[in-house]
Design an enzyme around this catalytic site. Structure first.
Site, short mmCIF file in Angstrom:
data_model
loop_
_atom_site.label_atom_id
_atom_site.label_comp_id
_atom_site.label_asym_id
_atom_site.label_seq_id
_atom_site.Cartn_x
_atom_site.Cartn_y
_atom_site.Cartn_z
N ASN A 103 5.00 14.62 7.49
CA ASN A 103 3.70 15.24 7.68
C ASN A 103 3.60 15.85 9.07
O ASN A 103 4.35 15.48 9.99
CB ASN A 103 2.55 14.25 7.46
CG ASN A 103 2.90 12.85 7.90
OD1 ASN A 103 2.94 12.56 9.08
ND2 ASN A 103 3.17 11.97 6.94
N THR B 119 -3.02 14.19 4.51
CA THR B 119 -1.91 13.25 4.47
C THR B 119 -2.39 11.81 4.63
O THR B 119 -3.30 11.51 5.41
CB THR B 119 -0.88 13.56 5.58
OG1 THR B 119 0.10 12.51 5.61
CG2 THR B 119 -1.52 13.66 6.94
N GLU C 275 -0.88 9.47 6.02
CA GLU C 275 -0.44 8.88 7.29
C GLU C 275 -1.11 9.54 8.50
O GLU C 275 -0.61 9.47 9.62
CB GLU C 275 1.08 8.98 7.41
CG GLU C 275 1.79 8.14 6.36
CD GLU C 275 3.25 7.93 6.67
OE1 GLU C 275 3.56 7.34 7.72
OE2 GLU C 275 4.09 8.37 5.88
N HIS D 233 11.91 11.89 8.25
CA HIS D 233 12.91 10.84 8.04
C HIS D 233 14.32 11.41 8.21
O HIS D 233 15.14 11.36 7.27
CB HIS D 233 12.75 10.24 6.64
CG HIS D 233 11.36 9.85 6.30
ND1 HIS D 233 10.73 10.25 5.15
CD2 HIS D 233 10.45 9.12 6.98
CE1 HIS D 233 9.49 9.77 5.12
NE2 HIS D 233 9.29 9.09 6.22
#
Length: 338
Positions: free
Chosen positions: A96, A140, A142, A163
């Site tokens: 994000n 999002t 997060e 990631h």
């Protein structure tokens, strides 16, 4: 005649207290000079705060959300998302992006969408508490993690969470990559932080990451991934590339069997001074020499591999000896064949 600007020219200008804005717009820049200027004054990057004062009414927020400045930022977020996806830093709907566009306003990516295929119309607008103010899609999940940094660190104008495989591997192992190995990493990444694991998207995770993110522009999140921040979105993205490349290089070098060669604390001090001149703080500035190049949790793969190889060789040798002894016994005079 157009003026040629080298990296030494830029460094001299910064040492003398001059502004990079004094460099002529039509100057010819060497690649290294361009890199330094991007870190100090990125070119062609949309501003992170186009509004002098935040809109407050619903109508004003709606107009602001589709203003030219924000539309440009939305397009930039789609571009960065695509680059993250193409490099394999995000999979599925992971990752994000956030950009601070006002004192209390944040532009962010939506939940449940591939970062490689976003459109400007997908973006969302929230406040610093994470409450969504505009956008057709849901923000999002997060968002709070980004806000955990932004609320504590005013210099964090944009955040990128992803990631990337090599840096995430270090996060899963709870190991920070060792310092004093590559000068570029020391200048553009700085000290790498490690945030303890908390469930993604929770206030606990926001607090854990936010506390570390105050002093670290690159934070490894245990068993999760990486979050980076900068004074604009491109800056935050660059740091994501920087940390994954650094972790990959360290990992490969640790397998070569000769150990990792550190350039030492005195040379690191010079790099920290460059980092400071570029406007980037570092928690190691002023630390004792003996702590500057401490590898911390990192032990590398080569010693362990060499030890494992030694144990395997010893087992094989013992097995061969036993087989040889058995063969000799079977072939001894008077011994019946098996």
């Amino acid at each position: 005649m157009r003026k040629l600007i080298t990296a030494d020219d830029v460094r001299s200008l910064l040492r003398s207290g001059g502004s990079v804005d004094s460099i002529p717009a039509d100057a010819l820049l060497t690649p290294s000079a361009r890199d330094l200027l991007r870190a100090r004054r990125p070119a062609a990057v949309p501003a992170a705060a186009p509004a002098a004062a935040d809109p407050t009414s619903a109508a004003a927020i709606a107009r602001f959300f589709v203003s030219p400045a924000l539309e440009e930022l939305k397009a930039k977020m789609c571009d960065i998302g695509r680059r993250l996806w193409e490099r394999g830093y995000v999979d599925g709907n992971g990752g994000n992006l956030t950009v601070r566009v006002g004192e209390n306003l944040i532009l962010c990516t939506p939940t449940l969408i591939s970062k490689g295929f976003m459109k400007p119309a997908d973006m969302c607008l929230t406040d610093l508490e994470g409450r969504q103010l505009a956008g057709e899609r849901k923000r999002t999940s997060e968002m709070l993690t980004h806000l955990g940094i932004m609320r504590r660190q005013p210099k964090a104008r944009a955040c990128v969470h992803a990631h990337p495989p090599h840096a995430t591997a270090f996060a899963v192992a709870s190991v920070r990559p060792p310092p004093c190995l590559l000068p570029e990493a020391e200048v553009f990444v700085g000290a790498v932080g490690m945030a303890e694991y908390q469930t993604p998207g929770t206030p606990e995770n926001a607090n854990a990451v936010g506390r570390v993110g105050v002093d670290h522009q690159v934070v490894l999140m245990q068993n999760h991934g990486v979050i980076t921040w900068g004074d604009h979105l491109e800056d935050a993205y660059w740091k994501m590339e920087n940390i994954d490349a650094y972790c990959q290089t360290v990992w490969i070098a640790s397998q070569l069997g000769s150990g990792l060669h550190s350039f030492g604390s005195e040379k690191l001090k010079e790099l920290l001074a460059i980092r400071k001149k570029l406007g980037m703080d570092d928690p190691r500035q002023g630390s004792a020499d003996c702590n500057l190049c401490d590898p911390g949790e990192f032990r590398g793969g080569a010693p362990a591999a060499a030890g494992a190889k030694g144990e395997a060789d010893a087992l094989i040798e013992a097995l061969v000896r036993r087989v040889a002894d058995r063969v000799v016994q079977q072939l001894a005079p008077g011994k019946p064949a098996a």
